[in-house]
Design a protein around this motif. Structure first.
Motif, PDB file in Angstrom:
ATOM      1  N   LYS A  96      28.911  33.663  24.891  1.00  0.00           N
ATOM      2  CA  LYS A  96      29.300  34.925  23.913  1.00  0.00           C
ATOM      3  C   LYS A  96      29.724  36.144  24.581  1.00  0.00           C
ATOM      4  N   ALA A  97      28.671  36.303  25.741  1.00  0.00           N
ATOM      5  CA  ALA A  97      28.646  37.408  26.476  1.00  0.00           C
ATOM      6  C   ALA A  97      30.026  37.629  27.408  1.00  0.00           C
ATOM      7  N   ARG A  98      30.454  36.395  27.923  1.00  0.00           N
ATOM      8  CA  ARG A  98      31.644  36.469  28.701  1.00  0.00           C
ATOM      9  C   ARG A  98      32.809  36.844  27.610  1.00  0.00           C
ATOM     10  N   GLY A  99      32.595  36.429  26.462  1.00  0.00           N
ATOM     11  CA  GLY A  99      33.792  36.827  25.454  1.00  0.00           C
ATOM     12  C   GLY A  99      34.182  38.315  25.269  1.00  0.00           C
TER      13      GLY A  99
ATOM     14  N   ILE B  50      38.588  38.371  32.191  1.00  0.00           N
ATOM     15  CA  ILE B  50      37.924  38.383  33.635  1.00  0.00           C
ATOM     16  C   ILE B  50      37.504  37.111  33.794  1.00  0.00           C
ATOM     17  N   PRO B  51      37.921  36.435  34.991  1.00  0.00           N
ATOM     18  CA  PRO B  51      37.517  35.109  35.446  1.00  0.00           C
ATOM     19  C   PRO B  51      35.985  35.024  35.532  1.00  0.00           C
ATOM     20  N   GLN B  52      35.261  34.044  34.852  1.00  0.00           N
ATOM     21  CA  GLN B  52      33.930  33.753  34.959  1.00  0.00           C
ATOM     22  C   GLN B  52      33.218  33.990  36.213  1.00  0.00           C
ATOM     23  N   SER B  53      32.336  34.671  36.382  1.00  0.00           N
ATOM     24  CA  SER B  53      31.676  35.037  37.640  1.00  0.00           C
ATOM     25  C   SER B  53      29.958  35.147  37.404  1.00  0.00           C
ATOM     26  N   GLU B  54      29.343  34.327  38.297  1.00  0.00           N
ATOM     27  CA  GLU B  54      27.991  34.556  38.154  1.00  0.00           C
ATOM     28  C   GLU B  54      27.252  34.700  39.566  1.00  0.00           C
ATOM     29  N   PRO B  55      26.532  35.635  39.792  1.00  0.00           N
ATOM     30  CA  PRO B  55      26.064  36.627  38.913  1.00  0.00           C
ATOM     31  C   PRO B  55      27.359  37.675  38.583  1.00  0.00           C
ATOM     32  N   SER B  56      27.086  38.348  37.680  1.00  0.00           N
ATOM     33  CA  SER B  56      28.271  39.683  37.613  1.00  0.00           C
ATOM     34  C   SER B  56      27.435  40.826  36.602  1.00  0.00           C
TER      35      SER B  56
ATOM     36  N   PHE C 186      33.166  46.354  35.956  1.00  0.00           N
ATOM     37  CA  PHE C 186      32.842  45.233  36.117  1.00  0.00           C
ATOM     38  C   PHE C 186      32.624  44.691  37.576  1.00  0.00           C
ATOM     39  N   LEU C 187      31.367  44.131  37.907  1.00  0.00           N
ATOM     40  CA  LEU C 187      31.460  43.853  39.396  1.00  0.00           C
ATOM     41  C   LEU C 187      31.156  42.182  39.507  1.00  0.00           C
ATOM     42  N   PRO C 188      32.054  41.482  39.785  1.00  0.00           N
ATOM     43  CA  PRO C 188      31.780  39.975  39.946  1.00  0.00           C
ATOM     44  C   PRO C 188      31.319  39.615  41.273  1.00  0.00           C
ATOM     45  N   ARG C 189      31.055  38.167  41.177  1.00  0.00           N
ATOM     46  CA  ARG C 189      30.321  37.785  42.423  1.00  0.00           C
ATOM     47  C   ARG C 189      30.923  37.912  43.819  1.00  0.00           C
ATOM     48  N   HIS C 190      32.382  37.694  43.769  1.00  0.00           N
ATOM     49  CA  HIS C 190      32.869  37.826  45.046  1.00  0.00           C
ATOM     50  C   HIS C 190      33.085  39.288  45.518  1.00  0.00           C
ATOM     51  N   ARG C 191      32.400  40.112  44.710  1.00  0.00           N
ATOM     52  CA  ARG C 191      32.493  41.623  45.367  1.00  0.00           C
ATOM     53  C   ARG C 191      30.915  41.974  45.697  1.00  0.00           C
ATOM     54  N   MET C 192      30.076  40.797  45.459  1.00  0.00           N
ATOM     55  CA  MET C 192      28.744  41.395  46.005  1.00  0.00           C
ATOM     56  C   MET C 192      28.561  40.587  47.222  1.00  0.00           C
ATOM     57  N   GLU C 193      29.111  39.408  47.206  1.00  0.00           N
ATOM     58  CA  GLU C 193      28.941  38.579  48.527  1.00  0.00           C
ATOM     59  C   GLU C 193      29.183  38.950  49.902  1.00  0.00           C
ATOM     60  N   HIS C 194      28.148  38.644  50.862  1.00  0.00           N
ATOM     61  CA  HIS C 194      28.571  39.418  52.142  1.00  0.00           C
ATOM     62  C   HIS C 194      28.194  40.865  52.029  1.00  0.00           C
ATOM     63  N   ARG C 195      27.313  41.409  51.217  1.00  0.00           N
ATOM     64  CA  ARG C 195      27.001  42.717  51.233  1.00  0.00           C
ATOM     65  C   ARG C 195      25.528  42.859  51.088  1.00  0.00           C
ATOM     66  N   LEU C 196      24.833  44.101  51.393  1.00  0.00           N
ATOM     67  CA  LEU C 196      23.439  44.470  51.431  1.00  0.00           C
ATOM     68  C   LEU C 196      23.262  44.843  49.885  1.00  0.00           C
ATOM     69  N   ALA C 197      21.956  44.546  49.434  1.00  0.00           N
ATOM     70  CA  ALA C 197      21.706  45.131  48.326  1.00  0.00           C
ATOM     71  C   ALA C 197      21.606  46.538  47.990  1.00  0.00           C
ATOM     72  N   ASP C 198      21.344  47.152  49.193  1.00  0.00           N
ATOM     73  CA  ASP C 198      21.237  48.682  49.330  1.00  0.00           C
ATOM     74  C   ASP C 198      22.610  49.264  49.029  1.00  0.00           C
ATOM     75  N   ASP C 199      23.616  48.577  49.630  1.00  0.00           N
ATOM     76  CA  ASP C 199      25.229  48.919  49.275  1.00  0.00           C
ATOM     77  C   ASP C 199      25.581  48.716  47.765  1.00  0.00           C
ATOM     78  N   LEU C 200      25.195  47.669  47.342  1.00  0.00           N
ATOM     79  CA  LEU C 200      25.354  47.437  45.946  1.00  0.00           C
ATOM     80  C   LEU C 200      24.642  48.532  45.035  1.00  0.00           C
ATOM     81  N   ALA C 201      23.365  48.839  45.371  1.00  0.00           N
ATOM     82  CA  ALA C 201      22.695  49.730  44.529  1.00  0.00           C
ATOM     83  C   ALA C 201      23.405  50.992  44.477  1.00  0.00           C
TER      84      ALA C 201
END
Length: 169
Positions: free
Chosen positions: A116-119, A124-130, A142-157
């Motif tokens: 329901k949330a993805r609706g 946007i293609p399904q992504s987990e996490p997002s 919207f921030l999908p998984r592929h934009r989180m991978e290979h990054r540091l949590a500090d950068d995402l924050a």
């Protein structure tokens, strides 16, 4: 005749003397056991996120259109553990502007709620996490998984904090 199965049966049906043809796999993925994912849920719940468990919970939460709403599609995987949940926590701690409402669904556990949330961002293609940020009911980030991978949590924050500063009032 088809047979019931356990997770291990799919990988080695011969252990029970079954052939692969006798195994019926579910059309809907089976949820994780609740005790396995509860610590991952608690990481967000403990910082103020509402845990949306059903599709009705999602619709009710999304019905409030005023202000900014942050929805995290949580997951078991390493991206969620190493980047998403820590980044969300850090961004909320460090940003002077914050979303007015916080909620989460858990992919792989709360299947109807996640669908329901993805609706609400179906294009946007399904992504987990997002991570989805809504302002007055409209998706603004919207921030999908592929934009989180290979990054540091500090950068995402830092990215999330900048988005909060831009959209939250």
């Amino acid at each position: 005749m088809t047979k019931a199965f356990l997770y291990d049966d799919i990988h080695d049906p011969s252990a029970r003397g079954w052939s692969q043809a006798e195994i019926v796999t579910p059309e809907v993925p089976l949820p994780y056991p609740p005790h396995v994912i509860q610590p991952f849920k608690d990481e967000l719940i403990s910082i103020g996120f509402r845990d949306l468990l059903t599709s009705d919970d999602v619709d009710s939460w999304m019905a409030e259109k005023t202000g900014t709403s942050l929805l995290v599609v949580n997951a078991v995987n390493g991206v969620a553990a190493g980047m998403t949940r820590p980044a969300v926590r850090m961004a909320l701690e460090e940003s002077t502007m914050k979303p007015s409402r916080l909620a989460t669904v858990f992919a792989g556990q709360d299947l109807d709620a996640t669908a329901k949330a993805r609706g609400y961002f179906a294009d946007i293609p399904q992504s987990e996490p997002s991570i989805a940020l809504f302002k007055d009911g409209e998706l603004v980030y919207f921030l999908p998984r592929h934009r989180m991978e290979h990054r540091l949590a500090d950068d995402l924050a830092k990215e999330l904090a900048a988005i909060f500063e831009e959209h939250c009032s």
